[in-house]
Design a protein around this motif. Structure first.
Motif, PDB file in Angstrom:
ATOM      1  N   TRP A 186       2.309  40.649 -19.390  1.00  0.00           N
ATOM      2  CA  TRP A 186       1.695  41.531 -18.414  1.00  0.00           C
ATOM      3  C   TRP A 186       0.204  41.246 -18.331  1.00  0.00           C
ATOM      4  O   TRP A 186      -0.389  40.685 -19.244  1.00  0.00           O
ATOM      5  N   ALA A 187      -0.372  41.609 -17.188  1.00  0.00           N
ATOM      6  CA  ALA A 187      -1.792  41.383 -16.954  1.00  0.00           C
ATOM      7  C   ALA A 187      -2.407  42.623 -16.323  1.00  0.00           C
ATOM      8  O   ALA A 187      -1.747  43.376 -15.615  1.00  0.00           O
ATOM      9  N   THR A 188      -3.669  42.803 -16.605  1.00  0.00           N
ATOM     10  CA  THR A 188      -4.458  43.884 -16.033  1.00  0.00           C
ATOM     11  C   THR A 188      -5.874  43.367 -15.855  1.00  0.00           C
ATOM     12  O   THR A 188      -6.280  42.427 -16.537  1.00  0.00           O
ATOM     13  N   GLY A 189      -6.618  43.962 -14.934  1.00  0.00           N
ATOM     14  CA  GLY A 189      -7.964  43.447 -14.745  1.00  0.00           C
ATOM     15  C   GLY A 189      -8.812  44.226 -13.782  1.00  0.00           C
ATOM     16  O   GLY A 189      -8.506  45.376 -13.440  1.00  0.00           O
ATOM     17  N   LYS A 190      -9.881  43.565 -13.329  1.00  0.00           N
ATOM     18  CA  LYS A 190     -10.858  44.170 -12.435  1.00  0.00           C
ATOM     19  C   LYS A 190     -11.304  43.148 -11.402  1.00  0.00           C
ATOM     20  O   LYS A 190     -11.239  41.951 -11.635  1.00  0.00           O
ATOM     21  N   VAL A 191     -11.745  43.659 -10.261  1.00  0.00           N
ATOM     22  CA  VAL A 191     -12.399  42.847  -9.243  1.00  0.00           C
ATOM     23  C   VAL A 191     -13.813  43.387  -9.137  1.00  0.00           C
ATOM     24  O   VAL A 191     -14.016  44.589  -8.950  1.00  0.00           O
ATOM     25  N   ARG A 192     -14.801  42.500  -9.293  1.00  0.00           N
ATOM     26  CA  ARG A 192     -16.203  42.915  -9.277  1.00  0.00           C
ATOM     27  C   ARG A 192     -16.964  42.152  -8.204  1.00  0.00           C
ATOM     28  O   ARG A 192     -16.682  40.993  -7.940  1.00  0.00           O
ATOM     29  N   ARG A 242     -23.246  46.828  -7.811  1.00  0.00           N
ATOM     30  CA  ARG A 242     -22.051  46.200  -8.370  1.00  0.00           C
ATOM     31  C   ARG A 242     -20.905  47.188  -8.252  1.00  0.00           C
ATOM     32  O   ARG A 242     -20.903  48.213  -8.901  1.00  0.00           O
ATOM     33  N   ASP A 243     -19.936  46.823  -7.433  1.00  0.00           N
ATOM     34  CA  ASP A 243     -18.746  47.643  -7.285  1.00  0.00           C
ATOM     35  C   ASP A 243     -17.638  47.033  -8.121  1.00  0.00           C
ATOM     36  O   ASP A 243     -17.561  45.811  -8.272  1.00  0.00           O
ATOM     37  N   THR A 244     -16.760  47.869  -8.647  1.00  0.00           N
ATOM     38  CA  THR A 244     -15.657  47.413  -9.480  1.00  0.00           C
ATOM     39  C   THR A 244     -14.384  48.119  -9.064  1.00  0.00           C
ATOM     40  O   THR A 244     -14.380  49.331  -8.854  1.00  0.00           O
ATOM     41  N   TRP A 245     -13.305  47.356  -8.933  1.00  0.00           N
ATOM     42  CA  TRP A 245     -11.987  47.899  -8.639  1.00  0.00           C
ATOM     43  C   TRP A 245     -11.038  47.439  -9.735  1.00  0.00           C
ATOM     44  O   TRP A 245     -11.028  46.265 -10.105  1.00  0.00           O
ATOM     45  N   SER A 246     -10.235  48.336 -10.256  1.00  0.00           N
ATOM     46  CA  SER A 246      -9.265  48.001 -11.304  1.00  0.00           C
ATOM     47  C   SER A 246      -7.914  47.695 -10.681  1.00  0.00           C
ATOM     48  O   SER A 246      -7.565  48.225  -9.639  1.00  0.00           O
ATOM     49  N   TRP A 247      -7.138  46.824 -11.339  1.00  0.00           N
ATOM     50  CA  TRP A 247      -5.786  46.522 -10.897  1.00  0.00           C
ATOM     51  C   TRP A 247      -4.885  46.345 -12.116  1.00  0.00           C
ATOM     52  O   TRP A 247      -5.342  46.136 -13.220  1.00  0.00           O
ATOM     53  N   GLY A 248      -3.582  46.503 -11.885  1.00  0.00           N
ATOM     54  CA  GLY A 248      -2.594  46.315 -12.938  1.00  0.00           C
ATOM     55  C   GLY A 248      -2.253  47.613 -13.621  1.00  0.00           C
ATOM     56  O   GLY A 248      -2.745  48.672 -13.253  1.00  0.00           O
ATOM     57  N   GLY A 278     -20.062  36.781  -3.793  1.00  0.00           N
ATOM     58  CA  GLY A 278     -18.732  37.222  -3.385  1.00  0.00           C
ATOM     59  C   GLY A 278     -18.086  38.115  -4.426  1.00  0.00           C
ATOM     60  O   GLY A 278     -18.723  38.997  -4.981  1.00  0.00           O
ATOM     61  N   LEU A 279     -16.811  37.841  -4.707  1.00  0.00           N
ATOM     62  CA  LEU A 279     -16.045  38.661  -5.636  1.00  0.00           C
ATOM     63  C   LEU A 279     -15.524  37.825  -6.800  1.00  0.00           C
ATOM     64  O   LEU A 279     -15.232  36.644  -6.646  1.00  0.00           O
ATOM     65  N   ARG A 280     -15.403  38.460  -7.951  1.00  0.00           N
ATOM     66  CA  ARG A 280     -14.853  37.816  -9.144  1.00  0.00           C
ATOM     67  C   ARG A 280     -13.648  38.619  -9.603  1.00  0.00           C
ATOM     68  O   ARG A 280     -13.726  39.828  -9.805  1.00  0.00           O
ATOM     69  N   ILE A 281     -12.519  37.924  -9.791  1.00  0.00           N
ATOM     70  CA  ILE A 281     -11.302  38.544 -10.318  1.00  0.00           C
ATOM     71  C   ILE A 281     -11.234  38.187 -11.795  1.00  0.00           C
ATOM     72  O   ILE A 281     -11.282  37.008 -12.157  1.00  0.00           O
ATOM     73  N   SER A 282     -11.128  39.190 -12.634  1.00  0.00           N
ATOM     74  CA  SER A 282     -11.059  38.940 -14.075  1.00  0.00           C
ATOM     75  C   SER A 282     -10.040  39.879 -14.690  1.00  0.00           C
ATOM     76  O   SER A 282      -9.613  40.845 -14.071  1.00  0.00           O
TER      77      SER A 282
END
Length: 151
Positions: A57-63, A41-47, A68-72
């Motif tokens: 404002w929003a912040t989150g992760k892509v896992r 499980r790879d995770t990338w942060s954004w925001g 496939g991939l989930r944006i949360s």
């Protein structure tokens, strides 16, 4: 001497696992009992990505997931009465089609969680806007990159 060797073996194993390498350790648990292969499980942060008036404002992760991939993430709203914050996410699928998802938060104090299964995608972007409880009215940020294949 034996305790020094045990310490060195523990450090070597930790370094190997930290580098993403697999190490065979006696007594380590094997893959799941159902026989299915485990995936990393790879995770990338954004925001954070903020609206142009900085009231949303929003912040989150892509896992990575099995499909496939989930944006949360979380959407914050610090606006006045009768206003809401909106986050709009668009992504380019592996078949060359753009998809979008939109979420709102009108709480003015509590962050709202959101999640979208994007599947196999090539890139994704997000923007945060202000609006009413029924639609986006403006004061949007620019599209900001959330995730892109290859970096």
């Amino acid at each position: 001497m034996c305790s020094g060797l045990r310490f060195l073996l523990g450090v070597t194993t930790a370094v190997a696992l930290g580098a993403g390498l697999t190490a065979a350790v006696p007594g380590a648990a094997s893959a799941s009992s159902s026989g299915s292969a485990a995936y990393a499980r790879d995770t990338w942060s954004w925001g954070p990505t903020a609206s142009s008036d900085y009231k949303g404002w929003a912040t989150g992760k892509v896992r990575t997931t099995g499909s496939g991939l989930r944006i949360s993430g979380e959407l914050y709203d610090a606006g006045g009465a009768r206003t809401c914050s909106w986050v709009k996410i668009k992504w380019l699928t592996d078949r060359g089609k753009y998809r979008t998802a939109t979420f709102k938060n009108c709480s003015q104090s509590t962050p709202r969680s959101f999640s979208v299964n994007a599947g196999y995608m090539l890139s994704s972007e997000a923007k945060v806007c202000r609006g009413t409880s029924t639609r986006i009215t403006g004061k949007c940020s620019i599209w900001e990159g959330v995730w892109s294949q290859g970096g």
